[in-house]
Design a protein around this motif. Sequence first.
Motif, PDB file in Angstrom:
ATOM      1  N   GLU A  58       2.699  -0.649   5.755  1.00 47.75           N
ATOM      2  CA  GLU A  58       3.856   0.122   5.299  1.00 47.75           C
ATOM      3  C   GLU A  58       4.461   0.989   6.397  1.00 47.75           C
ATOM      4  N   GLU A  91       6.614  -1.013   8.551  1.00 52.73           N
ATOM      5  CA  GLU A  91       7.855  -1.346   7.849  1.00 52.73           C
ATOM      6  C   GLU A  91       8.847  -0.198   7.944  1.00 52.73           C
ATOM      7  N   VAL A  92       8.366   1.009   7.682  1.00 50.95           N
ATOM      8  CA  VAL A  92       9.240   2.182   7.705  1.00 50.95           C
ATOM      9  C   VAL A  92       9.839   2.377   9.095  1.00 50.95           C
ATOM     10  N   HIS A 152      12.689   1.722  -1.864  1.00 49.23           N
ATOM     11  CA  HIS A 152      11.287   1.352  -1.792  1.00 49.23           C
ATOM     12  C   HIS A 152      10.785   0.885  -3.155  1.00 49.23           C
ATOM     13  N   THR A 153       9.618   0.271  -3.142  1.00 48.69           N
ATOM     14  CA  THR A 153       9.014  -0.249  -4.383  1.00 48.69           C
ATOM     15  C   THR A 153       7.890   0.622  -4.885  1.00 48.69           C
ATOM     16  N   LYS A 208       6.733   4.799  -4.667  1.00 48.94           N
ATOM     17  CA  LYS A 208       6.949   6.131  -4.101  1.00 48.94           C
ATOM     18  C   LYS A 208       5.659   6.740  -3.566  1.00 48.94           C
ATOM     19  N   TYR A 216       5.489   4.975   0.078  1.00 44.06           N
ATOM     20  CA  TYR A 216       6.578   5.052   1.042  1.00 44.06           C
ATOM     21  C   TYR A 216       7.166   6.450   1.213  1.00 44.06           C
TER      22      TYR A 216
END
Length: 360
Positions: A84, A87-88, A109-110, A112, A115
């Motif tokens: 993750e 990805e960020v 995002h999927t 919280k 992310y």
Amino acid sequence: ERDLTHTTILIPEDTDLAPLELEFIESIAETALHVLPVDQPARTSAEIGQDETDAGLLRWVLAPTEAPEPRHDGTATVFHANGEISEVREALRRCMAAGYKLDQIEFLHTDKQSYVPLLFETFCLMNPGKHEAGAEMPVTFAEGIPAMYAKPARALAAWIQWIGDDYSQTALTRLIEDGLLRIPVRGESGLSRYRLAAILKEVPIGWGRDRYLSQIDDRLESLRQRGPREPKPAPLAENDDPLHTSVHHVSNRDRIAGLSAIREVVEHVFEITPADPSGPVHVLQAAKAFITSCVRADGEMDNYATRALLDHIEDMSRWLADLDGPTSLNVWEWLGALPSSVWIMGSGARPGRLHVAGIS
């Protein structure tokens, strides 16, 4: 059996129902039940049309093998990353490289729980000092951020741990080192929180509520008998390195001032924290008093966290007060979970700031 003649029940057609739920729905009269149609991804070229863009092709994200060929028109890019945080960072790098302004970016995002903390911490690294100073960050979060990033929530969690560890000296020292307590040092000693923690470490307390004040008083008496001692020159800044902070360069006068201030705080915390609380309401009252009178709150984030924590504690206090009999609620467990369950500072998109929201 209830009469549903004048009742309307709405249910989306794609609702995933458990067996008992499905049985219940099937038992409802058709006149009361209304199934709502839900938009579904296109499945044929005719449904898609000839003017589909790459952004429009995202409707096929759950069925990529059935998707038409991309047009490479720059409206959407798909990439994968290892974890993750990668990805960020990659998503932010691509947006910056493309020349987008922050308020032209919305990060969807999927999850919280995964992310939002990563994005918040990433922006903290990009804007050092603003988080602790309570300054506004160039990012907004639709769902808010965990209250644990604010001092009041961290202080409440540490206070609970301190009590649970039989008032461990190590736990209190950490509270001071982290700058979570209001410690009114008098005079012009300029003692940082790390020096204050080092002064406390000199006192042989260990564990036990009953040992604190007596051991601190003995230490103060010993320091007063030594008389003044001038220290060697050394910086006493707030950002002292905690790994190299000691009291070897602190005068007895400043040690006495620092330890006296710590004693004042400890005595006050003991006054609001009953040794044997008579019930959950008294525990909640102690937690509320600790947050309002002992905890530092600097800036907008800390103020929001203070208000949110107090609101939850007051709501629970009212609920307990309305009960007719005893409750099985473990109020210490509830309080321990509160700092990590409360989210604060939810906001819509604002000019000049990147916006973060859930995809749902």
